[in-house]
Write an enzyme that holds these catalytic residues in place. Structure first.
Site, PDB file in Angstrom:
ATOM      1  N   ARG A 197      44.996   0.664   7.412  1.00 49.35           N
ATOM      2  CA  ARG A 197      46.055   1.908   7.786  1.00 49.35           C
ATOM      3  C   ARG A 197      45.105   3.080   7.443  1.00 49.35           C
ATOM      4  O   ARG A 197      44.364   3.400   6.621  1.00 49.35           O
ATOM      5  CB  ARG A 197      47.107   1.808   6.825  1.00 49.35           C
ATOM      6  CG  ARG A 197      47.927   3.175   7.344  1.00 49.35           C
ATOM      7  CD  ARG A 197      49.298   3.321   6.598  1.00 49.35           C
ATOM      8  NE  ARG A 197      50.060   4.345   7.092  1.00 49.35           N
ATOM      9  CZ  ARG A 197      50.919   5.045   6.478  1.00 49.35           C
ATOM     10  NH1 ARG A 197      51.421   4.718   4.990  1.00 49.35           N
ATOM     11  NH2 ARG A 197      51.629   6.000   6.756  1.00 49.35           N
ATOM     12  N   HIS A 198      45.389   4.039   8.458  1.00 47.94           N
ATOM     13  CA  HIS A 198      44.522   5.345   8.533  1.00 47.94           C
ATOM     14  C   HIS A 198      44.794   6.025   7.221  1.00 47.94           C
ATOM     15  O   HIS A 198      45.837   5.884   6.446  1.00 47.94           O
ATOM     16  CB  HIS A 198      44.934   6.331   9.556  1.00 47.94           C
ATOM     17  CG  HIS A 198      46.635   6.528   9.620  1.00 47.94           C
ATOM     18  ND1 HIS A 198      46.788   7.643   8.608  1.00 47.94           N
ATOM     19  CD2 HIS A 198      47.341   6.301  10.113  1.00 47.94           C
ATOM     20  CE1 HIS A 198      48.054   7.831   8.926  1.00 47.94           C
ATOM     21  NE2 HIS A 198      48.649   7.235   9.859  1.00 47.94           N
ATOM     22  N   ARG A 239      45.715   9.408   4.498  1.00 54.79           N
ATOM     23  CA  ARG A 239      46.986  10.176   4.416  1.00 54.79           C
ATOM     24  C   ARG A 239      46.523  11.503   5.377  1.00 54.79           C
ATOM     25  O   ARG A 239      45.558  12.235   5.017  1.00 54.79           O
ATOM     26  CB  ARG A 239      47.035  10.368   3.021  1.00 54.79           C
ATOM     27  CG  ARG A 239      48.821  10.928   2.875  1.00 54.79           C
ATOM     28  CD  ARG A 239      49.005  10.975   1.289  1.00 54.79           C
ATOM     29  NE  ARG A 239      50.373  11.290   1.187  1.00 54.79           N
ATOM     30  CZ  ARG A 239      50.787  11.663  -0.176  1.00 54.79           C
ATOM     31  NH1 ARG A 239      50.225  11.956  -1.117  1.00 54.79           N
ATOM     32  NH2 ARG A 239      52.203  11.754  -0.301  1.00 54.79           N
ATOM     33  N   THR A 240      47.763  11.955   5.928  1.00 55.73           N
ATOM     34  CA  THR A 240      47.738  13.016   6.679  1.00 55.73           C
ATOM     35  C   THR A 240      48.692  14.074   6.242  1.00 55.73           C
ATOM     36  O   THR A 240      49.351  13.884   5.361  1.00 55.73           O
ATOM     37  CB  THR A 240      48.102  12.844   8.309  1.00 55.73           C
ATOM     38  OG1 THR A 240      49.455  12.571   8.175  1.00 55.73           O
ATOM     39  CG2 THR A 240      47.160  11.747   8.681  1.00 55.73           C
ATOM     40  N   TRP A 287      51.311  15.442   7.935  1.00 52.84           N
ATOM     41  CA  TRP A 287      52.537  15.025   8.102  1.00 52.84           C
ATOM     42  C   TRP A 287      52.864  13.830   7.195  1.00 52.84           C
ATOM     43  O   TRP A 287      54.089  13.729   6.839  1.00 52.84           O
ATOM     44  CB  TRP A 287      52.457  14.664   9.654  1.00 52.84           C
ATOM     45  CG  TRP A 287      52.897  15.958  10.519  1.00 52.84           C
ATOM     46  CD1 TRP A 287      52.676  17.279  10.305  1.00 52.84           C
ATOM     47  CD2 TRP A 287      53.131  15.901  11.737  1.00 52.84           C
ATOM     48  NE1 TRP A 287      52.854  17.926  11.160  1.00 52.84           N
ATOM     49  CE2 TRP A 287      53.110  16.935  12.326  1.00 52.84           C
ATOM     50  CE3 TRP A 287      53.539  14.632  12.716  1.00 52.84           C
ATOM     51  CZ2 TRP A 287      53.424  17.290  13.732  1.00 52.84           C
ATOM     52  CZ3 TRP A 287      53.921  14.845  14.209  1.00 52.84           C
ATOM     53  CH2 TRP A 287      53.794  16.515  14.527  1.00 52.84           C
ATOM     54  N   ASN A 288      52.109  13.089   6.761  1.00 50.05           N
ATOM     55  CA  ASN A 288      52.607  12.003   5.894  1.00 50.05           C
ATOM     56  C   ASN A 288      52.853  12.716   4.637  1.00 50.05           C
ATOM     57  O   ASN A 288      54.050  12.242   4.098  1.00 50.05           O
ATOM     58  CB  ASN A 288      51.188  11.007   5.424  1.00 50.05           C
ATOM     59  CG  ASN A 288      51.004  10.125   6.465  1.00 50.05           C
ATOM     60  OD1 ASN A 288      49.772   9.693   6.470  1.00 50.05           O
ATOM     61  ND2 ASN A 288      51.959   9.671   7.468  1.00 50.05           N
ATOM     62  N   ARG A 313      44.085  10.309  14.065  1.00 48.78           N
ATOM     63  CA  ARG A 313      43.792  10.016  12.659  1.00 48.78           C
ATOM     64  C   ARG A 313      43.599   8.794  12.231  1.00 48.78           C
ATOM     65  O   ARG A 313      42.886   8.475  11.298  1.00 48.78           O
ATOM     66  CB  ARG A 313      45.336  10.173  11.857  1.00 48.78           C
ATOM     67  CG  ARG A 313      46.421   9.410  12.595  1.00 48.78           C
ATOM     68  CD  ARG A 313      47.678   9.812  11.910  1.00 48.78           C
ATOM     69  NE  ARG A 313      48.866   9.005  12.518  1.00 48.78           N
ATOM     70  CZ  ARG A 313      49.584   9.004  13.508  1.00 48.78           C
ATOM     71  NH1 ARG A 313      49.161   9.962  14.653  1.00 48.78           N
ATOM     72  NH2 ARG A 313      50.603   7.987  14.083  1.00 48.78           N
ATOM     73  N   GLU A 338      49.962   3.520  17.128  1.00 49.24           N
ATOM     74  CA  GLU A 338      51.361   3.676  16.467  1.00 49.24           C
ATOM     75  C   GLU A 338      52.370   3.451  17.163  1.00 49.24           C
ATOM     76  O   GLU A 338      52.338   3.752  18.459  1.00 49.24           O
ATOM     77  CB  GLU A 338      51.316   4.956  15.407  1.00 49.24           C
ATOM     78  CG  GLU A 338      52.674   5.028  14.421  1.00 49.24           C
ATOM     79  CD  GLU A 338      52.519   3.705  13.793  1.00 49.24           C
ATOM     80  OE1 GLU A 338      52.931   2.658  14.033  1.00 49.24           O
ATOM     81  OE2 GLU A 338      52.637   4.111  12.278  1.00 49.24           O
ATOM     82  N   ARG A 373      65.129   0.371   9.492  1.00 54.03           N
ATOM     83  CA  ARG A 373      65.277  -1.176   9.738  1.00 54.03           C
ATOM     84  C   ARG A 373      64.760  -1.786  10.852  1.00 54.03           C
ATOM     85  O   ARG A 373      64.628  -2.952  10.982  1.00 54.03           O
ATOM     86  CB  ARG A 373      66.762  -1.563   9.526  1.00 54.03           C
ATOM     87  CG  ARG A 373      67.238  -1.199   8.411  1.00 54.03           C
ATOM     88  CD  ARG A 373      68.889  -1.830   8.048  1.00 54.03           C
ATOM     89  NE  ARG A 373      69.899  -1.080   8.888  1.00 54.03           N
ATOM     90  CZ  ARG A 373      70.478  -1.790  10.077  1.00 54.03           C
ATOM     91  NH1 ARG A 373      70.072  -2.904  10.474  1.00 54.03           N
ATOM     92  NH2 ARG A 373      71.194  -0.981  10.896  1.00 54.03           N
ATOM     93  N   ARG A 374      64.045  -0.964  11.646  1.00 56.66           N
ATOM     94  CA  ARG A 374      63.461  -1.538  12.926  1.00 56.66           C
ATOM     95  C   ARG A 374      64.244  -2.182  13.791  1.00 56.66           C
ATOM     96  O   ARG A 374      63.924  -3.179  14.213  1.00 56.66           O
ATOM     97  CB  ARG A 374      62.082  -2.145  12.558  1.00 56.66           C
ATOM     98  CG  ARG A 374      61.190  -1.332  11.708  1.00 56.66           C
ATOM     99  CD  ARG A 374      60.757   0.044  12.546  1.00 56.66           C
ATOM    100  NE  ARG A 374      59.655   0.659  11.487  1.00 56.66           N
ATOM    101  CZ  ARG A 374      59.705   1.887  11.165  1.00 56.66           C
ATOM    102  NH1 ARG A 374      60.742   2.474  11.459  1.00 56.66           N
ATOM    103  NH2 ARG A 374      58.577   2.319  10.643  1.00 56.66           N
TER     104      ARG A 374
END
Length: 217
Positions: free
Chosen positions: A8-9, A11-12, A14-15, A59, A87, A114-115
């Site tokens: 996983r990329h 941390r940004t 927006w994160n 990112r 993503e 919950r996708r």
């Protein structure tokens, strides 16, 4: 046995701010992510990789570039962009905070977390979760078939799509969300069936805050 390493990329911004950051939203990596990438590089340098793929979103691509530049073995390795590893799209909600969406659309926010697919989410431009997990799965299978036995593949991608895709690949629906700069390793049973060797590995990170950062977005 073939192995697929999925990162996983880093941390940004927006994160850090708790904003929805999907296929159509992006923000710079935090300065602290550079150290995380260096730590990741030390971990990855222990393995041999035949090919490196990355989501074309900046990112993820930058995480791949920074990480490989700090390795002894892969600094000059070509990174192949693959849209299958981009993503999820969060549509009109990209850039909004979790709190903003949860306050205005509490039921849809719950379904999003919950996708759970819902036509009302589609109306906001949220990507269909079933189709998204299938595209990631298809991408992994395609890449796996290009490997010889005992070769390894490295992929840089995104938290939500990795989680969904690994569920689809392994049938394990209990998987939790992923930390930034984490590594998940899959082993092949055959080119279309996979088991989890490790999930959400961050022991190599020296930054305590990075180790603790988990987000669904």
């Amino acid at each position: 046995m073939k192995r697929i390493f999925i990162v996983r990329h880093g941390r940004t911004e927006w994160n850090l701010e708790g904003r929805f950051q999907g296929a159509n939203g992006d923000s710079p990596l935090l300065e602290s992510s550079k150290q995380d990438c260096q730590d990741l590089a030390g971990f990855l340098d222990k393995f041999d990789f035949t090919t490196v793929y990355a989501s074309p979103i900046k990112r993820a691509r930058r995480t791949a570039e920074i990480t490989l530049a700090d390795t002894a073995n892969y600094a000059k390795t070509a990174i192949i962009d693959d849209k299958n590893f981009r993503e999820l799209s969060f549509g009109d909600w990209e850039g909004l905070t979790r709190e903003q969406v949860a306050k205005k659309y509490p039921q849809l926010f719950d379904e999003l977390i919950r996708r759970q697919d819902d036509p009302r989410l589609t109306a906001f431009g949220v990507e269909n979760f079933a189709k998204a997990r299938q595209r990631f799965k298809d991408g992994i299978i395609k890449c796996s078939k290009q490997l010889n036995e005992d070769e390894n593949l490295l992929i840089f991608s995104h938290g939500s799509i990795i989680q969904l895709g690994v569920k689809a690949l392994t049938g394990d629906e209990s998987l939790s969300s992923l930390k930034n700069t984490s590594t998940t390793i899959l082993q092949t049973i055959d080119d279309e069936h996979f088991t989890i060797e490790s999930y959400n590995e961050v022991a190599y990170l020296s930054n305590v805050n990075s180790k603790g950062n988990t987000t669904l977005i």
